[in-house]
Design a protein around this motif. Structure first.
Motif, PDB file in Angstrom:
ATOM      1  N   SER A  13       0.822  -1.216   0.000  1.00 49.06           N
ATOM      2  CA  SER A  13       0.000   0.000   0.000  1.00 49.06           C
ATOM      3  C   SER A  13       0.854   1.264   0.000  1.00 49.06           C
ATOM      4  O   SER A  13       2.004   1.260   0.446  1.00 49.06           O
ATOM      5  CB  SER A  13      -0.903   0.029   1.239  1.00 49.06           C
ATOM      6  N   ILE A  14       0.276   2.341  -0.512  1.00 45.63           N
ATOM      7  CA  ILE A  14       0.845   3.678  -0.295  1.00 45.63           C
ATOM      8  C   ILE A  14       0.487   4.068   1.130  1.00 45.63           C
ATOM      9  O   ILE A  14      -0.692   4.117   1.489  1.00 45.63           O
ATOM     10  CB  ILE A  14       0.244   4.708  -1.272  1.00 45.63           C
ATOM     11  N   ILE A  15       1.488   4.333   1.965  1.00 41.53           N
ATOM     12  CA  ILE A  15       1.253   4.732   3.356  1.00 41.53           C
ATOM     13  C   ILE A  15       1.599   6.215   3.472  1.00 41.53           C
ATOM     14  O   ILE A  15       2.757   6.609   3.354  1.00 41.53           O
ATOM     15  CB  ILE A  15       2.113   3.898   4.335  1.00 41.53           C
ATOM     16  N   PHE A  16       0.563   7.035   3.664  1.00 42.93           N
ATOM     17  CA  PHE A  16       0.747   8.490   3.673  1.00 42.93           C
ATOM     18  C   PHE A  16       0.293   9.052   5.005  1.00 42.93           C
ATOM     19  O   PHE A  16      -0.827   8.809   5.443  1.00 42.93           O
ATOM     20  CB  PHE A  16      -0.075   9.127   2.539  1.00 42.93           C
ATOM     21  N   ASP A  17       1.165   9.824   5.628  1.00 45.51           N
ATOM     22  CA  ASP A  17       0.830  10.488   6.890  1.00 45.51           C
ATOM     23  C   ASP A  17       0.654  11.980   6.625  1.00 45.51           C
ATOM     24  O   ASP A  17       1.590  12.671   6.219  1.00 45.51           O
ATOM     25  CB  ASP A  17       1.922  10.261   7.936  1.00 45.51           C
ATOM     26  N   GLY A  18      -0.560  12.483   6.880  1.00 50.92           N
ATOM     27  CA  GLY A  18      -0.894  13.863   6.578  1.00 50.92           C
ATOM     28  C   GLY A  18      -0.311  14.894   7.521  1.00 50.92           C
ATOM     29  O   GLY A  18      -0.407  16.095   7.251  1.00 50.92           O
ATOM     30  N   LEU A  19       0.328  14.455   8.625  1.00 50.50           N
ATOM     31  CA  LEU A  19       0.988  15.431   9.509  1.00 50.50           C
ATOM     32  C   LEU A  19       1.973  14.738  10.444  1.00 50.50           C
ATOM     33  O   LEU A  19       1.589  13.924  11.282  1.00 50.50           O
ATOM     34  CB  LEU A  19      -0.044  16.213  10.334  1.00 50.50           C
ATOM     35  N   VAL A  20       3.226  15.085  10.294  1.00 52.52           N
ATOM     36  CA  VAL A  20       4.278  14.662  11.220  1.00 52.52           C
ATOM     37  C   VAL A  20       5.046  15.907  11.631  1.00 52.52           C
ATOM     38  O   VAL A  20       5.443  16.715  10.787  1.00 52.52           O
ATOM     39  CB  VAL A  20       5.237  13.634  10.586  1.00 52.52           C
ATOM     40  N   ILE A  21       5.216  16.093  12.937  1.00 50.10           N
ATOM     41  CA  ILE A  21       5.959  17.252  13.454  1.00 50.10           C
ATOM     42  C   ILE A  21       6.987  16.747  14.466  1.00 50.10           C
ATOM     43  O   ILE A  21       7.093  17.207  15.589  1.00 50.10           O
ATOM     44  CB  ILE A  21       5.002  18.320  14.044  1.00 50.10           C
ATOM     45  N   ALA A  39       5.161   8.446   2.309  1.00 54.01           N
ATOM     46  CA  ALA A  39       5.291   9.905   2.240  1.00 54.01           C
ATOM     47  C   ALA A  39       4.611  10.536   3.436  1.00 54.01           C
ATOM     48  O   ALA A  39       3.736   9.927   4.062  1.00 54.01           O
ATOM     49  CB  ALA A  39       4.691  10.449   0.939  1.00 54.01           C
ATOM     50  N   ALA A  40       5.011  11.781   3.742  1.00 55.59           N
ATOM     51  CA  ALA A  40       4.435  12.481   4.887  1.00 55.59           C
ATOM     52  C   ALA A  40       4.520  13.983   4.681  1.00 55.59           C
ATOM     53  O   ALA A  40       5.449  14.497   4.046  1.00 55.59           O
ATOM     54  CB  ALA A  40       5.165  12.090   6.176  1.00 55.59           C
ATOM     55  N   ASN A  41       3.533  14.683   5.245  1.00 58.39           N
ATOM     56  CA  ASN A  41       3.529  16.138   5.334  1.00 58.39           C
ATOM     57  C   ASN A  41       4.289  16.512   6.601  1.00 58.39           C
ATOM     58  O   ASN A  41       3.815  16.272   7.707  1.00 58.39           O
ATOM     59  CB  ASN A  41       2.080  16.642   5.381  1.00 58.39           C
ATOM     60  N   CYS A  42       5.475  17.082   6.435  1.00 54.43           N
ATOM     61  CA  CYS A  42       6.376  17.321   7.561  1.00 54.43           C
ATOM     62  C   CYS A  42       6.471  18.820   7.875  1.00 54.43           C
ATOM     63  O   CYS A  42       6.856  19.616   7.017  1.00 54.43           O
ATOM     64  CB  CYS A  42       7.759  16.758   7.246  1.00 54.43           C
ATOM     65  N   THR A  43       6.143  19.174   9.097  1.00 59.37           N
ATOM     66  CA  THR A  43       6.059  20.573   9.501  1.00 59.37           C
ATOM     67  C   THR A  43       7.431  21.230   9.606  1.00 59.37           C
ATOM     68  O   THR A  43       8.307  20.751  10.324  1.00 59.37           O
ATOM     69  CB  THR A  43       5.336  20.694  10.850  1.00 59.37           C
ATOM     70  N   PRO A 178      -9.711  21.551  -3.445  1.00 60.20           N
ATOM     71  CA  PRO A 178     -10.017  20.881  -2.177  1.00 60.20           C
ATOM     72  C   PRO A 178      -9.132  21.395  -1.042  1.00 60.20           C
ATOM     73  O   PRO A 178      -7.945  21.656  -1.240  1.00 60.20           O
ATOM     74  CB  PRO A 178      -9.715  19.405  -2.470  1.00 60.20           C
ATOM     75  N   VAL A 179      -9.726  21.560   0.131  1.00 57.86           N
ATOM     76  CA  VAL A 179      -8.982  21.939   1.332  1.00 57.86           C
ATOM     77  C   VAL A 179      -9.055  20.775   2.319  1.00 57.86           C
ATOM     78  O   VAL A 179      -9.772  19.799   2.087  1.00 57.86           O
ATOM     79  CB  VAL A 179      -9.539  23.230   1.959  1.00 57.86           C
ATOM     80  N   CYS A 180      -8.320  20.860   3.425  1.00 60.06           N
ATOM     81  CA  CYS A 180      -8.292  19.711   4.330  1.00 60.06           C
ATOM     82  C   CYS A 180      -8.247  20.121   5.794  1.00 60.06           C
ATOM     83  O   CYS A 180      -7.855  21.228   6.148  1.00 60.06           O
ATOM     84  CB  CYS A 180      -7.090  18.815   4.020  1.00 60.06           C
ATOM     85  N   TYR A 181      -8.676  19.181   6.630  1.00 63.96           N
ATOM     86  CA  TYR A 181      -8.237  19.085   8.014  1.00 63.96           C
ATOM     87  C   TYR A 181      -7.173  17.995   7.964  1.00 63.96           C
ATOM     88  O   TYR A 181      -7.494  16.810   7.877  1.00 63.96           O
ATOM     89  CB  TYR A 181      -9.374  18.647   8.942  1.00 63.96           C
ATOM     90  N   SER A 182      -5.904  18.350   7.979  1.00 63.08           N
ATOM     91  CA  SER A 182      -4.867  17.330   7.807  1.00 63.08           C
ATOM     92  C   SER A 182      -4.754  16.414   9.016  1.00 63.08           C
ATOM     93  O   SER A 182      -4.344  15.253   8.896  1.00 63.08           O
ATOM     94  CB  SER A 182      -3.507  17.982   7.537  1.00 63.08           C
ATOM     95  N   GLY A 248      -8.322  10.144   5.462  1.00 63.53           N
ATOM     96  CA  GLY A 248      -7.002   9.531   5.483  1.00 63.53           C
ATOM     97  C   GLY A 248      -6.369   9.643   6.858  1.00 63.53           C
ATOM     98  O   GLY A 248      -7.038   9.933   7.859  1.00 63.53           O
ATOM     99  N   ILE A 249      -5.063   9.415   6.900  1.00 61.44           N
ATOM    100  CA  ILE A 249      -4.297   9.412   8.147  1.00 61.44           C
ATOM    101  C   ILE A 249      -3.562  10.743   8.293  1.00 61.44           C
ATOM    102  O   ILE A 249      -3.025  11.289   7.328  1.00 61.44           O
ATOM    103  CB  ILE A 249      -3.262   8.265   8.141  1.00 61.44           C
ATOM    104  N   GLY A 250      -3.526  11.273   9.513  1.00 62.79           N
ATOM    105  CA  GLY A 250      -2.731  12.465   9.832  1.00 62.79           C
ATOM    106  C   GLY A 250      -2.346  12.367  11.293  1.00 62.79           C
ATOM    107  O   GLY A 250      -2.937  13.018  12.146  1.00 62.79           O
ATOM    108  N   THR A 251      -1.366  11.548  11.596  1.00 59.96           N
ATOM    109  CA  THR A 251      -1.106  11.122  12.981  1.00 59.96           C
ATOM    110  C   THR A 251      -0.802  12.262  13.943  1.00 59.96           C
ATOM    111  O   THR A 251      -1.176  12.222  15.098  1.00 59.96           O
ATOM    112  CB  THR A 251       0.078  10.138  13.047  1.00 59.96           C
TER     113      THR A 251
END
Length: 328
Positions: A13-21, A39-43, A178-182, A248-251
């Motif tokens: 699977s593609i494992i995507f994290d919508g927020l990692v800080i 992949a991940a959205n990294c602050t 599209p906008v999000c609550y990540s 989706g996921i945003g841990t």
């Protein structure tokens, strides 16, 4: 549940994290690899202005050089696919506050060119764009409307996780993309200023938006006693409201940080008035670290989720919505 089946599903699977800080270092990148994170959205910006954010991006650029066997920059969804093929974690640079734009609309495109793909409109309090979730919400400013339009134009996703309800609604209505609550949790499971009410979750979904569900324990129903099962319950709660195609996921992984970091987050501008107190910070049992990400896939299977639903929530949905926003 078959353990081998769960592992094979996770690996395919593609494992995507919508927020990692998290605390960025090689140990952290190695743990991302252990968890199979695609992949991940990294602050790289919370309270910082333009210059300090540039410094943070410069530091991350060095991380890319020093850890090229583990991580790679992501500018397009094709880069996410490339990261998966190469067994690396793709990094999207993200802001949790629009402060770094200061009062210059031209900075939006500059940051896009540097790899910034997701920007939260406000972090907990008021800024030039709009209002955060910890004070009376005055809505989106005139400048904010122009920032939304410019983010739409250059292809940066508007994030509303820490944003007040009025400002969020106005961004959702103003945005042509599209906008999000990540990274958020449902108010219906725990009443907290950071959690989103059912009608807010429904509204963003009905307007083509996206919801990343966090596992930040203070916002979960059982607090620091939460488990990965509680996290899956929260995801399902949101899916039942918004549908499985826009969730989706945003841990919100804060791995490696000390108390001083949390003190910075919970004070306005990082140092001023105290906004909230998280108390003890501990991630849900079963997914305490990024390296335990495969347990999330296994728990979803245990709860009777289909493989197609798991693949969507774990990453496919994020990739699709980012392609809509980024245009590639």
């Amino acid at each position: 549940m078959n353990t081998d089946q769960a592992l094979a599903l996770h690996e395919s699977s593609i494992i995507f994290d919508g927020l990692v800080i998290a605390k960025w270092n090689r140990d952290l990148f190695e743990d991302m690899a252990k968890g199979g994170l695609t992949a991940a959205n990294c602050t790289v910006s919370v309270w910082e202005g333009f210059k300090d954010t540039i410094d943070n991006i410069t530091e991350f650029n060095q991380f890319f050089c020093d850890n090229s066997d583990l991580i790679m920059p992501v500018h397009t969804t094709a880069d996410i696919a490339k990261a998966k093929e190469q067994g690396k974690t793709g990094i999207i640079l993200g802001f949790q506050n629009a402060n770094a734009f200061e009062d210059k609309i031209g900075y939006v495109e500059i940051f896009k060119k540097l790899g910034v793909g997701i920007v939260q409109m406000a972090y907990n309090t008021q800024n030039l764009v709009g209002t955060g979730c910890y004070e009376r919400d005055g809505g989106l400013s005139g400048f904010g409307l122009e920032i939304v339009a410019e983010m739409n134009r250059v292809g940066i996703m508007c994030d509303l996780s820490h944003v007040g309800p009025k400002t969020s609604e106005e961004v959702i209505l103003a945005s042509t993309k599209p906008v999000c609550y990540s990274h958020c949790l449902p108010f219906g499971l725990k009443e907290h200023p950071r959690n989103k009410k059912d009608e807010e979750l429904r509204f963003i979904a009905e307007h083509g938006g996206f919801i990343g569900v966090t596992m930040f324990a203070p916002f979960l129903k059982n607090g620091i006693d939460s488990t990965v099962d509680d996290y899956v319950e929260a995801i399902d709660y949101v899916v039942n409201i918004a549908g499985e195609d826009c969730v989706g996921i945003g841990t919100d992984f804060t791995q490696g940080h000390d108390q001083a970091f949390f003190d910075m987050l919970t004070h306005d501008k990082g140092y001023a008035r105290n906004l909230t107190n998280f108390g003890t910070i501990i991630n849900p049992e079963g997914i305490r670290t990024l390296g335990e990400f495969p347990n999330l896939t296994a728990t979803m299977l245990k709860h009777g989720w289909s493989e197609s639903k798991i693949k969507k929530i774990m990453g496919e949905n994020w990739v699709r919505v980012l392609k809509d926003v980024w245009g590639e």
